[in-house]
Motif scaffolding. Structure first.
Motif, PDB file in Angstrom:
ATOM      1  N   VAL A  17       0.836  -1.203   0.000  1.00 18.13           N
ATOM      2  CA  VAL A  17       0.000   0.000   0.000  1.00 18.13           C
ATOM      3  C   VAL A  17       0.872   1.254   0.000  1.00 18.13           C
ATOM      4  O   VAL A  17       0.552   2.234  -0.671  1.00 18.13           O
ATOM      5  CB  VAL A  17      -0.998  -0.019   1.176  1.00 18.13           C
ATOM      6  CG1 VAL A  17      -1.753   1.295   1.279  1.00 18.13           C
ATOM      7  CG2 VAL A  17      -1.983  -1.180   0.990  1.00 18.13           C
ATOM      8  N   THR A  18       1.991   1.219   0.681  1.00 16.64           N
ATOM      9  CA  THR A  18       2.918   2.356   0.645  1.00 16.64           C
ATOM     10  C   THR A  18       3.437   2.574  -0.773  1.00 16.64           C
ATOM     11  O   THR A  18       3.534   3.716  -1.232  1.00 16.64           O
ATOM     12  CB  THR A  18       4.092   2.121   1.620  1.00 16.64           C
ATOM     13  OG1 THR A  18       3.575   1.981   2.938  1.00 16.64           O
ATOM     14  CG2 THR A  18       5.074   3.280   1.581  1.00 16.64           C
ATOM     15  N   THR A  21       1.629   4.798  -3.555  1.00 19.04           N
ATOM     16  CA  THR A  21       1.701   6.257  -3.587  1.00 19.04           C
ATOM     17  C   THR A  21       3.041   6.765  -4.104  1.00 19.04           C
ATOM     18  O   THR A  21       3.317   7.958  -4.016  1.00 19.04           O
ATOM     19  CB  THR A  21       1.459   6.839  -2.180  1.00 19.04           C
ATOM     20  OG1 THR A  21       2.498   6.378  -1.300  1.00 19.04           O
ATOM     21  CG2 THR A  21       0.102   6.435  -1.640  1.00 19.04           C
ATOM     22  N   SER A  54      -7.507  -0.776  -5.594  1.00 19.30           N
ATOM     23  CA  SER A  54      -6.983  -0.272  -4.317  1.00 19.30           C
ATOM     24  C   SER A  54      -6.214   1.025  -4.522  1.00 19.30           C
ATOM     25  O   SER A  54      -6.348   1.967  -3.737  1.00 19.30           O
ATOM     26  CB  SER A  54      -6.066  -1.309  -3.672  1.00 19.30           C
ATOM     27  OG  SER A  54      -6.803  -2.429  -3.252  1.00 19.30           O
ATOM     28  N   ARG A  55      -5.430   1.080  -5.572  1.00 17.26           N
ATOM     29  CA  ARG A  55      -4.672   2.310  -5.827  1.00 17.26           C
ATOM     30  C   ARG A  55      -5.621   3.466  -6.136  1.00 17.26           C
ATOM     31  O   ARG A  55      -5.414   4.591  -5.671  1.00 17.26           O
ATOM     32  CB  ARG A  55      -3.695   2.115  -6.978  1.00 17.26           C
ATOM     33  CG  ARG A  55      -2.833   3.366  -7.162  1.00 17.26           C
ATOM     34  CD  ARG A  55      -1.640   3.096  -8.032  1.00 17.26           C
ATOM     35  NE  ARG A  55      -0.717   4.200  -7.964  1.00 17.26           N
ATOM     36  CZ  ARG A  55      -0.332   4.918  -9.002  1.00 17.26           C
ATOM     37  NH1 ARG A  55      -0.807   4.653 -10.202  1.00 17.26           N
ATOM     38  NH2 ARG A  55       0.529   5.891  -8.865  1.00 17.26           N
ATOM     39  N   LEU A  58      -7.134   4.622  -2.895  1.00 19.22           N
ATOM     40  CA  LEU A  58      -6.174   5.384  -2.099  1.00 19.22           C
ATOM     41  C   LEU A  58      -5.981   6.787  -2.659  1.00 19.22           C
ATOM     42  O   LEU A  58      -5.883   7.754  -1.901  1.00 19.22           O
ATOM     43  CB  LEU A  58      -4.839   4.637  -2.032  1.00 19.22           C
ATOM     44  CG  LEU A  58      -3.783   5.197  -1.100  1.00 19.22           C
ATOM     45  CD1 LEU A  58      -4.301   5.261   0.335  1.00 19.22           C
ATOM     46  CD2 LEU A  58      -2.517   4.350  -1.176  1.00 19.22           C
ATOM     47  N   PRO A  62      -7.077   9.309   0.723  1.00 16.83           N
ATOM     48  CA  PRO A  62      -5.855   8.894   1.428  1.00 16.83           C
ATOM     49  C   PRO A  62      -6.104   8.347   2.834  1.00 16.83           C
ATOM     50  O   PRO A  62      -5.299   7.586   3.351  1.00 16.83           O
ATOM     51  CB  PRO A  62      -5.011  10.175   1.483  1.00 16.83           C
ATOM     52  CG  PRO A  62      -5.517  11.002   0.341  1.00 16.83           C
ATOM     53  CD  PRO A  62      -6.973  10.679   0.227  1.00 16.83           C
ATOM     54  N   SER A  63      -7.240   8.688   3.438  1.00 17.87           N
ATOM     55  CA  SER A  63      -7.518   8.182   4.778  1.00 17.87           C
ATOM     56  C   SER A  63      -7.866   6.686   4.758  1.00 17.87           C
ATOM     57  O   SER A  63      -7.974   6.058   5.815  1.00 17.87           O
ATOM     58  CB  SER A  63      -8.643   8.979   5.433  1.00 17.87           C
ATOM     59  OG  SER A  63      -9.873   8.748   4.778  1.00 17.87           O
ATOM     60  N   GLU A  65      -5.942   4.421   3.786  1.00 19.37           N
ATOM     61  CA  GLU A  65      -4.673   3.682   3.789  1.00 19.37           C
ATOM     62  C   GLU A  65      -4.669   2.514   4.775  1.00 19.37           C
ATOM     63  O   GLU A  65      -4.307   1.390   4.419  1.00 19.37           O
ATOM     64  CB  GLU A  65      -3.520   4.638   4.100  1.00 19.37           C
ATOM     65  CG  GLU A  65      -2.160   3.988   4.029  1.00 19.37           C
ATOM     66  CD  GLU A  65      -1.047   4.982   4.268  1.00 19.37           C
ATOM     67  OE1 GLU A  65      -0.042   4.881   3.557  1.00 19.37           O
ATOM     68  OE2 GLU A  65      -1.191   5.844   5.157  1.00 19.37           O
ATOM     69  N   MET A  69      -4.339  -1.437   3.863  1.00 17.55           N
ATOM     70  CA  MET A  69      -3.240  -2.257   4.390  1.00 17.55           C
ATOM     71  C   MET A  69      -3.789  -3.535   5.011  1.00 17.55           C
ATOM     72  O   MET A  69      -3.261  -4.620   4.777  1.00 17.55           O
ATOM     73  CB  MET A  69      -2.440  -1.467   5.425  1.00 17.55           C
ATOM     74  CG  MET A  69      -1.521  -0.451   4.829  1.00 17.55           C
ATOM     75  SD  MET A  69      -0.628   0.374   6.163  1.00 17.55           S
ATOM     76  CE  MET A  69      -0.015   1.797   5.298  1.00 17.55           C
TER      77      MET A  69
END
Length: 133
Positions: A17-18, A21, A54-55, A58, A62-63, A65, A69
């Motif tokens: 998930v990191t 971005t 998912s991308r 996100l 952004p909340s 995330e 995860m």
């Protein structure tokens, strides 16, 4: 489930998930899909679509995330429960797609300037904003 595999699933969810971005997303996405095709091929196409979704989620919120995860941690945990022998390959993939530690891999910037008279020098390794009055 083996606690080590549980930690691996948690790390993988966070890393994935990191990566969504970052500029390295396409490389990370391709690596994850290739890994899924080798380890759980019947789920590879669905996983590719879920990664893209998912991308998009996100990017829109952004909340989300932490939720994403947890979702990816669960998917990866299920993979590891069904195929624990792929843990080594997953660790290798995570090493490839993990962002470097802060400062590692950053370009080195070296600046030098000489001024004389009434001249001014403004230097920056990145963005600079000068407001003269």
């Amino acid at each position: 489930m083996d606690p080590e595999l549980s930690v691996l699933a948690q790390t993988a969810g966070l890393t994935l998930v990191t990566a969504m971005t970052t500029e390295a997303w396409e490389r990370a996405r391709d690596g994850v899909i290739a890994f899924w095709r080798r380890t759980w091929p019947e789920r590879a196409d669905a996983t590719a679509a879920e990664l893209d979704g998912s991308r998009e989620d996100l990017a829109a919120d952004p909340s989300a995330e932490a939720e994403l995860m947890a979702e990816w941690q669960g998917r990866i945990r299920r993979l590891l429960v069904n195929r624990p022998e792929v843990a080594v390959e997953l660790r290798q993939l995570l090493d490839e797609i993990s962002p470097p530690p802060d400062g590692a891999g950053a370009p080195v910037v070296s600046l030098r300037a000489t001024a004389s008279g009434d001249s001014r020098i403004y230097q920056a390794g990145r963005d600079v904003h000068v407001n003269e009055r």
